[in-house]
Design an enzyme around this catalytic site. Structure first.
Site, PDB file in Angstrom:
ATOM      1  N   TYR A 143       0.863  -1.192   0.000  1.00 47.80           N
ATOM      2  CA  TYR A 143       0.000   0.000   0.000  1.00 47.80           C
ATOM      3  C   TYR A 143       0.890   1.229   0.000  1.00 47.80           C
ATOM      4  CZ  TYR A 143      -3.339   3.504   1.822  1.00 47.80           C
ATOM      5  OH  TYR A 143      -4.122   4.620   2.005  1.00 47.80           O
ATOM      6  N   ASP A 238       9.222   2.594  -1.096  1.00 48.12           N
ATOM      7  CA  ASP A 238       8.255   3.224  -0.200  1.00 48.12           C
ATOM      8  C   ASP A 238       8.652   2.854   1.235  1.00 48.12           C
ATOM      9  OD1 ASP A 238       4.623   3.407   0.096  1.00 48.12           O
ATOM     10  OD2 ASP A 238       6.252   4.018   1.440  1.00 48.12           O
ATOM     11  N   LYS A 271       5.585   9.053   8.528  1.00 47.11           N
ATOM     12  CA  LYS A 271       5.458   8.509   9.880  1.00 47.11           C
ATOM     13  C   LYS A 271       6.542   9.001  10.847  1.00 47.11           C
ATOM     14  CE  LYS A 271       2.919   4.573   7.994  1.00 47.11           C
ATOM     15  NZ  LYS A 271       1.563   4.579   8.571  1.00 47.11           N
TER      16      LYS A 271
END
Ligand code: KE4
Length: 431
Positions: A143, A238, A271
């Protein structure tokens, strides 16, 4: 006694779709009532009923120091007194950009944004602009945020491109996204054989936390790098979840130890670099990044990009994780958890496979670690849900979905993990 979580959930559902601002929070996969967090401190949060939980989500990765770390709190309190947002450049953005580039040697430059989705979406646009190509490769189970081009599932075989996984994504957009099976070398070879010179980038989660915890095998990752180089496609890591979480240098620093000279061409981050505030980033070599506006022709922008409070939070967080022994201690705590869960499951005769890296971990109710999404999803969901709720009732908050990773913070103590394992021994006995 009134369950305030349920009361709040009922109210929330009147004004917010599904009662949540992000789907996974709704407990749809596991059933039951989501816990509304009242406050959090260190490794814990308290829900709307005042119930305390050991938190193994940590906002899905950002809270690597635990909630309310004093140095971070001080930095944020100081920053808010100087102003919330300016829409103009600040020194702290420069400091954070310099720090990120110093910690991620594969990139020369970075652009700060407000979410992982923005960072992933912009990386795709930049890769397409820099290569002049339309097609991208992603992997099932990874994702990368909810940009249209990335909400795509595998087509019926390699010859055909992807189909949208979401309503509202036109097939015309999905048609340029090729979705392959993670760790599937044959599919990777065939995809580049058929489309190689039209591929703008291959985007991958190097350790896939969005299918709980699945590592890209070294031969597979090596081949991704070789084929991208051979065909002029950009390899985009990612690391929104793995960056500054599995190691100070992210997952790419681990692959660089296993594959001589390895580095991705682009990196998506988020994050941890925001420490819990809305901040993400994407980076690449100078030649690619300078194609971005205002220098180049690839447009990208954001009102709150590089927000002065978020950059203060991120800088303070990055400072703490660089302290000597930080990752050694975090890794040891995480391994104490996975080894304890493994022993508890073994004692109860429950099949369990676990893995971890740095402060990120995963576990599967199966005998061996899965290598791809289809295997992950073959887990018995009812059994996982019984485990999840059994732990929740005992004050342990794991991810409310069997395809999500878990996170340990520097605030989790040996006693916290012992209590978690003791709860798991009880719950495994009921499975
Ligand atoms: P955000 O737009 O949610 O900040 O980041 C998207 C994203 C991009 N890349 C990776 C590897 C990610 O894990 C994420 C977001 N992760 C999810 C957890 N699986 C966030 C939780 C949620 O969606 O509410």
């Amino acid at each position: 006694m009134t369950d305030r979580n349920q009361t709040l959930f009922d109210r929330a559902k009147q004004r917010i779709p599904g009662g949540v601002n992000s789907p996974v929070r709704a407990f749809k996969a596991v059933g039951g009532t989501p816990r509304f967090v009242q406050r959090a401190q260190g490794a814990y949060f308290w829900d709307a009923n005042g119930q305390k939980y050991i938190d193994y989500i940590g906002s899905w990765g950002p809270m690597i120091l635990g909630h309310g770390h004093p140095a971070v709190l001080e930095a944020v309190q100081k920053a808010v007194m100087e102003g919330f947002s300016f829409g103009a450049p600040t020194e702290r953005e420069v400091e954070l950009a310099e720090e990120i580039v110093r910690l991620v040697p594969s990139i020369d430059m970075v652009r700060l944004v407000s979410s992982g989705t923005e960072a992933g979406m912009s990386t795709i646009r930049l890769a397409r602009g820099a290569t002049g190509r339309k097609k991208i490769i992603k992997f099932e189970g990874c994702y990368h945020g909810h940009a249209d081009a990335l909400l795509v599932k595998a087509g019926s075989g390699l010859a055909t491109f992807g189909h949208p996984t979401s309503a509202g994504v036109p097939p015309e957009v999905a048609q340029y996204t090729l979705v392959l099976e993670y760790n599937n070398l044959e599919q990777l070879e065939a995809a580049f054989q058929q489309h190689g010179d039209d591929i703008a980038c291959l985007m991958i989660e190097p350790i896939a936390g969005n299918m709980n915890f699945v590592r890209a095998s070294v031969p597979f990752m090596k081949r991704c790098r070789e084929l991208c180089s051979q065909h002029g496609a950009l390899l985009a890591f990612d690391e929104v979840m793995t960056g500054f979480r599995v190691a100070l240098g992210g997952a790419q620093s681990l692959y660089a130890q296993l594959i001589p000279g390895f580095e991705p061409d682009m990196t998506v981050m988020g994050k941890v670099i925001g420490g819990g505030m809305p901040l993400a980033a994407f980076g690449a070599k100078r030649a690619v990044m300078e194609q971005l506006a205002p220098l180049g022709a690839v447009y990208q922008a954001g009102t709150l990009s590089g927000n002065p409070v978020a950059t203060a939070c991120g800088l303070a967080t990055l400072k703490e994780i660089q302290k000597p022994g930080f990752f050694e201690a975090l890794s040891a705590r995480t391994q104490q958890l996975t080894r304890g869960l493994q022993a508890a499951a073994d004692a109860a005769g429950v099949p369990l496979a676990t893995d971890s890296q740095g402060g990120m971990f995963g576990f599967f109710l199966m005998d061996k670690l899965p290598q791809n999404y289809a295997t992950v999803m073959s887990t018995d969901p009812a059994r996982f849900n019984r485990f999840f709720h059994g732990m929740l009732e005992r004050g342990v908050y794991f991810a409310p979905a069997l395809y999500e990773a878990g996170f340990v913070s520097a605030a989790h103590t040996e006693a916290d993990v012992e209590a978690t394992v003791a709860a798991a021994r009880e719950v495994f006995a009921t499975l």
